[in-house]
Design a protein around this motif. Structure first.
Motif, PDB file in Angstrom:
ATOM      1  N   ALA A 119       0.818  -1.210   0.000  1.00 55.75           N
ATOM      2  CA  ALA A 119       0.000   0.000   0.000  1.00 55.75           C
ATOM      3  C   ALA A 119       0.853   1.262   0.000  1.00 55.75           C
ATOM      4  O   ALA A 119       0.455   2.292  -0.551  1.00 55.75           O
ATOM      5  CB  ALA A 119      -0.930   0.001   1.206  1.00 55.75           C
ATOM      6  N   ASP A 120       2.051   1.206   0.601  1.00 53.23           N
ATOM      7  CA  ASP A 120       2.917   2.384   0.614  1.00 53.23           C
ATOM      8  C   ASP A 120       3.335   2.760  -0.804  1.00 53.23           C
ATOM      9  O   ASP A 120       3.444   3.946  -1.140  1.00 53.23           O
ATOM     10  CB  ASP A 120       4.142   2.161   1.508  1.00 53.23           C
ATOM     11  N   GLN A 121       3.559   1.758  -1.663  1.00 55.65           N
ATOM     12  CA  GLN A 121       3.879   2.044  -3.061  1.00 55.65           C
ATOM     13  C   GLN A 121       2.654   2.554  -3.814  1.00 55.65           C
ATOM     14  O   GLN A 121       2.749   3.472  -4.633  1.00 55.65           O
ATOM     15  CB  GLN A 121       4.424   0.787  -3.741  1.00 55.65           C
ATOM     16  N   GLN A 123       0.272   4.325  -2.706  1.00 54.42           N
ATOM     17  CA  GLN A 123      -0.020   5.703  -2.343  1.00 54.42           C
ATOM     18  C   GLN A 123       0.806   6.713  -3.127  1.00 54.42           C
ATOM     19  O   GLN A 123       0.460   7.893  -3.176  1.00 54.42           O
ATOM     20  CB  GLN A 123       0.205   5.896  -0.840  1.00 54.42           C
ATOM     21  N   HIS A 124       1.893   6.249  -3.735  1.00 58.54           N
ATOM     22  CA  HIS A 124       2.747   7.152  -4.524  1.00 58.54           C
ATOM     23  C   HIS A 124       2.839   6.721  -5.988  1.00 58.54           C
ATOM     24  O   HIS A 124       3.715   7.181  -6.715  1.00 58.54           O
ATOM     25  CB  HIS A 124       4.156   7.203  -3.916  1.00 58.54           C
ATOM     26  N   SER A 144      -2.620  -4.008   1.574  1.00 60.96           N
ATOM     27  CA  SER A 144      -2.485  -3.009   2.626  1.00 60.96           C
ATOM     28  C   SER A 144      -1.478  -3.439   3.675  1.00 60.96           C
ATOM     29  O   SER A 144      -1.061  -4.601   3.736  1.00 60.96           O
ATOM     30  CB  SER A 144      -3.841  -2.778   3.299  1.00 60.96           C
ATOM     31  N   ARG A 145      -1.104  -2.483   4.506  1.00 57.62           N
ATOM     32  CA  ARG A 145      -0.371  -2.794   5.721  1.00 57.62           C
ATOM     33  C   ARG A 145      -0.752  -1.740   6.752  1.00 57.62           C
ATOM     34  O   ARG A 145      -1.186  -0.643   6.367  1.00 57.62           O
ATOM     35  CB  ARG A 145       1.140  -2.831   5.491  1.00 57.62           C
ATOM     36  N   PHE A 148      -0.853   2.253   6.402  1.00 59.77           N
ATOM     37  CA  PHE A 148      -0.884   2.628   4.985  1.00 59.77           C
ATOM     38  C   PHE A 148      -2.208   2.163   4.400  1.00 59.77           C
ATOM     39  O   PHE A 148      -2.292   1.110   3.790  1.00 59.77           O
ATOM     40  CB  PHE A 148       0.289   2.001   4.222  1.00 59.77           C
ATOM     41  N   HIS A 154      -6.419   8.032   1.476  1.00 62.06           N
ATOM     42  CA  HIS A 154      -4.977   7.804   1.522  1.00 62.06           C
ATOM     43  C   HIS A 154      -4.343   7.572   0.151  1.00 62.06           C
ATOM     44  O   HIS A 154      -3.142   7.720  -0.007  1.00 62.06           O
ATOM     45  CB  HIS A 154      -4.662   6.595   2.416  1.00 62.06           C
ATOM     46  N   ASP A 190       3.220  -5.066   9.297  1.00 56.81           N
ATOM     47  CA  ASP A 190       3.773  -3.708   9.311  1.00 56.81           C
ATOM     48  C   ASP A 190       5.263  -3.757   9.631  1.00 56.81           C
ATOM     49  O   ASP A 190       5.665  -3.758  10.782  1.00 56.81           O
ATOM     50  CB  ASP A 190       3.029  -2.848  10.339  1.00 56.81           C
ATOM     51  N   SER A 192       9.203  -2.269   8.132  1.00 58.39           N
ATOM     52  CA  SER A 192       9.924  -1.432   7.179  1.00 58.39           C
ATOM     53  C   SER A 192      11.414  -1.708   7.272  1.00 58.39           C
ATOM     54  O   SER A 192      11.947  -1.992   8.350  1.00 58.39           O
ATOM     55  CB  SER A 192       9.650   0.050   7.443  1.00 58.39           C
TER      56      SER A 192
END
Length: 226
Positions: A119-121, A123-124, A144-145, A148, A154, A190, A192
């Motif tokens: 999900a972090d990718q 979002q961008h 998802s995570r 994010f 979001h 979650d 990183s």
């Protein structure tokens, strides 16, 4: 619906693609790969470590160290795993669109190519080079995570609109060549790489975050200590 017709022979091949800097590879990467292996039953999970990613700078492990960590992390999968070093071998800045174009040329027009992302990718995604063109070469699946979210608040509206209109079932994705999407909201991992590097730098062991074989390799080679 995008893509070609299903192969009338033995069925369409499906290749799941997981890219990343893997600096280091961690249990979140493994969980993402395993989730979509279970969901899509691809014929192969292909891992592509980044070479010179344009949105990240200062990778700490060498390319071959990252390849070895990936090999150790994904050694026990339900499908064949291939580590593809094309981005490492590319001398220029790495863009995902270039890699997907290369994969489509290699695999042909009928293979289902599924690009996996967190999900972090997602979002961008609208900041990626030629992101609209990604759908011309592959399906995009995101999970998802915690922290994010994938709800409209979001995710950029243009990305959400593209994912919504292309949304498909796992079976449709498995049996179509490209152009569809899937959002998984139940992968609650979650982790990183930034967090892991900080733990290692402070002399602690992130046992719950990194596959044991990867952590052994990190310690043997004294990675992320400075």
């Amino acid at each position: 619906m995008a893509g070609g017709a299903k192969d009338s022979g033995g069925g369409r091949s499906c290749i799941a693609i997981l890219g990343g800097s893997f600096d280091p590879v961690h249990n979140g990467h493994v969980a993402l790969g395993e989730y979509f292996v279970d969901l899509l039953a691809p014929d192969e999970l292909r891992i592509i470590p980044t070479g010179n990613p344009w949105q990240k700078h200062g990778l700490q492990a060498t390319p071959q160290q990252r390849v070895e960590m990936v090999r150790r992390a994904f050694g026990q999968q339900a499908v064949p795993v291939r580590i593809d070093q094309q981005e490492i071998e590319r001398a220029t800045v790495t863009y995902t669109i270039d890699t997907l174009q290369s994969l489509r040329k290699e695999l042909g027009p009928e293979v289902s190519i599924v690009f996996l992302m967190g999900a972090d990718q997602l979002q961008h995604l609208n900041t990626w080079q030629g992101w609209h063109e990604l759908f011309d070469y592959a399906h995009l699946c995101a999970a998802s995570r915690p922290g994010f979210g994938m709800e409209p608040a979001h995710v950029p509206a243009e990305v959400m609109a593209e994912f919504s209109k292309r949304a498909a079932s796992p079976d449709q994705i498995r049996n179509t060549a490209y152009g569809l999407t899937y959002l998984a909201s139940n992968l609650a991992v979650d982790i990183s790489a930034t967090e892991i590097r900080a733990i290692l730098h402070n002399g602690a062991r992130p046992d719950a975050l990194v596959p044991p074989g990867v952590l052994d390799y990190i310690e043997q080679h004294h990675l992320y200590k400075s």
